[in-house]
Design an enzyme around this catalytic site. Structure first.
Site, PDB file in Angstrom:
ATOM      1  N   LYS A   1       5.989   2.029  12.662  1.00  0.00           N
ATOM      2  CA  LYS A   1       5.857   2.437  14.079  1.00  0.00           C
ATOM      3  C   LYS A   1       6.225   1.308  15.031  1.00  0.00           C
ATOM      4  O   LYS A   1       6.762   1.539  16.109  1.00  0.00           O
ATOM      5  CB  LYS A   1       4.434   2.915  14.368  1.00  0.00           C
TER       6      LYS A   1
ATOM      7  N   LYS B   1       2.359   4.501  19.127  1.00  0.00           N
ATOM      8  CA  LYS B   1       2.419   5.857  18.566  1.00  0.00           C
ATOM      9  C   LYS B   1       2.588   6.907  19.662  1.00  0.00           C
ATOM     10  O   LYS B   1       3.338   7.863  19.494  1.00  0.00           O
ATOM     11  CB  LYS B   1       1.156   6.115  17.726  1.00  0.00           C
TER      12      LYS B   1
ATOM     13  N   VAL C   1       3.519   7.798  12.767  1.00  0.00           N
ATOM     14  CA  VAL C   1       2.429   8.244  13.658  1.00  0.00           C
ATOM     15  C   VAL C   1       1.456   9.126  12.881  1.00  0.00           C
ATOM     16  O   VAL C   1       1.865  10.095  12.238  1.00  0.00           O
ATOM     17  CB  VAL C   1       2.973   9.055  14.859  1.00  0.00           C
TER      18      VAL C   1
ATOM     19  N   GLU D   1       8.428  10.063   9.918  1.00  0.00           N
ATOM     20  CA  GLU D   1       7.206  10.882  10.046  1.00  0.00           C
ATOM     21  C   GLU D   1       5.922  10.052   9.882  1.00  0.00           C
ATOM     22  O   GLU D   1       4.940  10.253  10.584  1.00  0.00           O
ATOM     23  CB  GLU D   1       7.234  11.998   8.997  1.00  0.00           C
TER      24      GLU D   1
ATOM     25  N   GLY E   1     -11.380  -2.817   5.064  1.00  0.00           N
ATOM     26  CA  GLY E   1      -9.912  -2.913   5.001  1.00  0.00           C
ATOM     27  C   GLY E   1      -9.217  -2.073   6.057  1.00  0.00           C
ATOM     28  O   GLY E   1      -7.993  -1.936   6.030  1.00  0.00           O
TER      29      GLY E   1
ATOM     30  N   THR F   1       0.836  -1.211   0.000  1.00  0.00           N
ATOM     31  CA  THR F   1       0.000   0.000   0.000  1.00  0.00           C
ATOM     32  C   THR F   1       0.867   1.256   0.000  1.00  0.00           C
ATOM     33  O   THR F   1       0.749   2.116  -0.881  1.00  0.00           O
ATOM     34  CB  THR F   1      -0.916  -0.006   1.249  1.00  0.00           C
TER      35      THR F   1
HETATM   36  P1  NDP Z   1       1.759  -4.016   2.755  1.00  0.00           P
HETATM   37  O1  NDP Z   1       1.541  -5.330   3.417  1.00  0.00           O
HETATM   38  O2  NDP Z   1       0.714  -3.484   1.871  1.00  0.00           O
HETATM   39  O3  NDP Z   1       3.107  -4.094   1.901  1.00  0.00           O
HETATM   40  C1  NDP Z   1       4.294  -4.682   2.354  1.00  0.00           C
HETATM   41  C2  NDP Z   1       5.266  -4.756   1.207  1.00  0.00           C
HETATM   42  O4  NDP Z   1       6.512  -5.238   1.691  1.00  0.00           O
HETATM   43  C3  NDP Z   1       4.838  -5.704   0.094  1.00  0.00           C
HETATM   44  O5  NDP Z   1       5.228  -5.180  -1.144  1.00  0.00           O
HETATM   45  C4  NDP Z   1       5.614  -6.989   0.394  1.00  0.00           C
HETATM   46  O6  NDP Z   1       5.970  -7.724  -0.775  1.00  0.00           O
HETATM   47  C5  NDP Z   1       6.878  -6.426   1.010  1.00  0.00           C
HETATM   48  N1  NDP Z   1       7.459  -7.331   2.018  1.00  0.00           N
HETATM   49  C6  NDP Z   1       6.915  -7.635   3.221  1.00  0.00           C
HETATM   50  N2  NDP Z   1       7.754  -8.466   3.894  1.00  0.00           N
HETATM   51  C7  NDP Z   1       8.817  -8.668   3.085  1.00  0.00           C
HETATM   52  C8  NDP Z   1       9.995  -9.430   3.204  1.00  0.00           C
HETATM   53  N3  NDP Z   1      10.270 -10.147   4.305  1.00  0.00           N
HETATM   54  N4  NDP Z   1      10.888  -9.406   2.191  1.00  0.00           N
HETATM   55  C9  NDP Z   1      10.628  -8.689   1.084  1.00  0.00           C
HETATM   56  N5  NDP Z   1       9.534  -7.934   0.898  1.00  0.00           N
HETATM   57  C10 NDP Z   1       8.631  -7.925   1.894  1.00  0.00           C
HETATM   58  O7  NDP Z   1       2.123  -2.982   3.928  1.00  0.00           O
HETATM   59  P2  NDP Z   1       1.769  -1.429   4.004  1.00  0.00           P
HETATM   60  O8  NDP Z   1       2.248  -0.764   2.785  1.00  0.00           O
HETATM   61  O9  NDP Z   1       0.360  -1.269   4.418  1.00  0.00           O
HETATM   62  O10 NDP Z   1       2.641  -0.962   5.278  1.00  0.00           O
HETATM   63  C11 NDP Z   1       4.037  -0.812   5.184  1.00  0.00           C
HETATM   64  C12 NDP Z   1       4.553  -0.142   6.457  1.00  0.00           C
HETATM   65  O11 NDP Z   1       3.960   1.144   6.588  1.00  0.00           O
HETATM   66  C13 NDP Z   1       4.238  -0.868   7.762  1.00  0.00           C
HETATM   67  O12 NDP Z   1       5.309  -0.704   8.644  1.00  0.00           O
HETATM   68  C14 NDP Z   1       3.002  -0.159   8.289  1.00  0.00           C
HETATM   69  O13 NDP Z   1       2.877  -0.231   9.687  1.00  0.00           O
HETATM   70  C15 NDP Z   1       3.328   1.269   7.868  1.00  0.00           C
HETATM   71  N6  NDP Z   1       2.159   2.117   7.734  1.00  0.00           N
HETATM   72  C16 NDP Z   1       1.142   1.743   6.909  1.00  0.00           C
HETATM   73  C17 NDP Z   1       0.039   2.540   6.759  1.00  0.00           C
HETATM   74  C18 NDP Z   1      -1.051   2.202   5.809  1.00  0.00           C
HETATM   75  O14 NDP Z   1      -1.967   2.997   5.636  1.00  0.00           O
HETATM   76  N7  NDP Z   1      -1.014   1.043   5.152  1.00  0.00           N
HETATM   77  C19 NDP Z   1      -0.092   3.801   7.539  1.00  0.00           C
HETATM   78  C20 NDP Z   1       1.065   4.143   8.331  1.00  0.00           C
HETATM   79  C21 NDP Z   1       2.144   3.306   8.431  1.00  0.00           C
HETATM   80  P3  NDP Z   1       4.856  -8.330  -1.784  1.00  0.00           P
HETATM   81  O15 NDP Z   1       4.233  -7.140  -2.438  1.00  0.00           O
HETATM   82  O16 NDP Z   1       5.636  -9.157  -2.712  1.00  0.00           O
HETATM   83  O17 NDP Z   1       3.910  -9.090  -0.906  1.00  0.00           O
HETATM   84  N1  HSE Z   2      -3.960   0.165  11.938  1.00  0.00           N
HETATM   85  C1  HSE Z   2      -3.640   1.560  11.917  1.00  0.00           C
HETATM   86  C2  HSE Z   2      -4.922   2.357  12.171  1.00  0.00           C
HETATM   87  C3  HSE Z   2      -3.047   1.940  10.548  1.00  0.00           C
HETATM   88  O1  HSE Z   2      -6.027   1.788  12.185  1.00  0.00           O
HETATM   89  O2  HSE Z   2      -4.831   3.547  12.402  1.00  0.00           O
HETATM   90  C4  HSE Z   2      -2.155   3.146  10.619  1.00  0.00           C
HETATM   91  O3  HSE Z   2      -1.094   3.012  11.486  1.00  0.00           O
END
Ligand code: NDP
Ligand code: HSE
Length: 454
Positions: free
Chosen positions: A128, A228, A155, A152, A210, A36
């Protein structure tokens, strides 16, 4: 004639721009993750390249992307040569300047980030969980390697609250931070309040949309918000605070009935994460809390986040916005990237971080004051109310408001809102009520923020 001249000016400008572009230094990025947030970061770097170049004077280019499943269908077109499953292709590549970590997880990720810092690469992360557990250690490593480590997005997603605390409040002393820091639980509590739904129905809706994970424990039990607030408290109070130091209570036992009673008293229920510092003593907690409808945080609904910051000199401020999602989160990550690139141009990486410098001392329970909302189910007979109120008086807890309603058969439901009372006194009173469990059932309790009682 004028038209020709204008065209010439445009021509000159675009020639100059082309020349400038050729002179631009290129900053190479290794992206860990293309989920994402990673997809959003890739999109922003491509779509906002012109603005990024104008602001940094550098071309920002994603050179490699670490993923785990090469066969996975992506929501964005990415040259397949950029994709790899080998982290060393990013971390050990001397041409990569900055690692952007958006893959999540703790153990592998910590190793990759530490390796990257030791390879003198700057790091931006949205993680986080990792920062709340290992932030101090990784920041020290970054500083030893004269590298930037920014987080940044960790949180409140798109709200630039870390920069506001570190830079905007640098001349003030922050005394209190109250946050609605978890979008999932805020969505659920808003639905329970507005649509009159029960907890389980709201959880299902949050999962369908989701917001909540298949295993929602971290959100609903308050751990996500606790991570956070530990990060915000550390930056706001210049004191290293960790997840284990946060008193956490989630929303899994909240009932629609509690929310309805709260409304009768003019309150909304929110999962508040609070860091409070008075006389150099800190209180750090996450708990479902009733707030008066007139409080600005009462109007933060659905999956939105907000952070209320109070400073000795500044007074009260509030920051509001999306706490998650592809582009809001990517905006925070990419803005950190812009700061790293500006620092590279100025040659000042790793010098901006101020290590925590204040001593850590926590408030004792007899010095932590809250107002309380208490709901009891009692035998409706002479003397029961007297037992409750005498015991409250013995603990020096004063009643602010009270209602009693018929419950069923010979039972009544009593809801009490207290004036401020010490947490220790409240716990003593709760223990004493347990001695009368045949006649008095302790149904629920919540903290009440703000004083609308006198
Ligand atoms: P996703 O699960 O959507 O994406 C994770 C990505 O990392 C995927 O592309 C996955 O590969 C890759 N990946 C995961 N583990 C491995 C590994 N061991 N080796 C190689 N590649 C790996 O996560 P998000 O984008 O939702 O979140 C990412 C980070 O951002 C997290 O730390 C989350 O807490 C933080 N975050 C997310 C928010 C959100 O709105 N989603 C908001 C704020 C923070 P593949 O695509 O091949 O599966
Ligand atoms: N699970 C978290 C929330 C995503 O619901 O706010 C962002 O950190």
């Amino acid at each position: 004639m004028k038209q020709v001249k204008e065209r010439r000016d445009d021509q000159t400008a675009s020639d100059e721009e082309r020349e400038d572009e050729q002179d631009l230094r290129q900053i190479n990025i290794g992206l860990l993750g293309l989920g994402t947030v990673g997809t959003g970061v890739f999109r922003l770097i491509e779509q906002h390249q012109d603005d990024l170049q104008k602001q940094t004077g550098c071309k920002i280019s994603v050179q490699k992307i670490l993923i785990q499943n090469v066969a996975k269908e992506r929501h964005i077109h990415v040259d397949e040569h950029l994709l790899t499953t080998d982290p060393n292709e990013l971390i050990k590549d001397p041409d990569i300047d900055v690692i952007v970590e958006v893959m999540g997880g703790i153990s592998n990720t910590k190793t990759y980030i530490a390796q990257a810092l030791n390879e003198k690469k700057h790091v931006v992360t949205a993680n986080k969980d990792l920062i709340a557990l290992h932030g101090g250690e990784l920041l020290t490593l970054a500083s030893e390697n004269e590298c930037d480590l920014f987080y940044e997005a960790s949180v409140a997603g798109g709200i630039p609250i870390l920069r506001a605390l570190v830079e905007g409040f640098s001349s003030d002393r922050v005394t209190k931070i109250i946050g609605i820091l978890n979008g999932t639980t805020n969505y659920m509590l808003s639905k329970m309040s507005k649509d009159g739904l029960e907890y389980e129905d709201c959880l299902k809706q949050a999962q369908n949309l989701g917001y909540a994970e298949a295993d929602p424990t971290s959100d609903v039990e308050g751990l996500d918000a606790a991570r956070k607030i530990a990060i915000l408290g550390t930056l706001g109070f210049h004191t290293e605070l960790s997840l284990e130091e946060v008193d956490v209570r989630g929303i899994s036992s909240v009932s629609k009935k509690d929310i309805d009673y709260g409304k009768e008293f003019g309150y909304e229920l929110k999962l508040l994460a609070t860091a409070d510092r008075k006389n150099n003593e800190i209180e750090l907690e996450v708990q479902p809390t009733f707030i008066p409808k007139t409080h600005p945080l009462a109007h933060v609904n659905d999956a939105f986040n907000a952070v209320f910051v109070q400073g000795e000199a500044m007074g009260e401020t509030m920051f509001y916005g999306p706490g998650a999602g592809e582009l809001p989160t990517a905006t925070a990550v990419t803005s950190d990237l812009v700061t790293v690139v500006k620092n590279i141009k100025l040659g000042v990486n790793g010098r901006g971080t101020v290590a925590p410098y204040r001593l850590k001392k926590f408030k004792r329970k007899d010095n932590r004051y809250h107002r309380y909302f208490i709901r009891l189910i009692v035998e409706d007979e002479p003397g029961v109310l007297a037992v409750i109120t005498q015991s409250l008086a013995q603990q020096n807890i004063s009643v602010s408001k009270m209602v009693q309603k018929h419950y069923k058969e010979q039972q009544a439901e009593i809801v009490i809102i207290t004036h401020e009372a010490a947490q220790q006194s409240f716990e003593n009173w709760e223990k004493e009520m347990n001695l009368y469990s045949e006649k008095i059932e302790f149904a629920s309790y919540y903290a009440v923020e703000g004083d609308d009682s006198r």
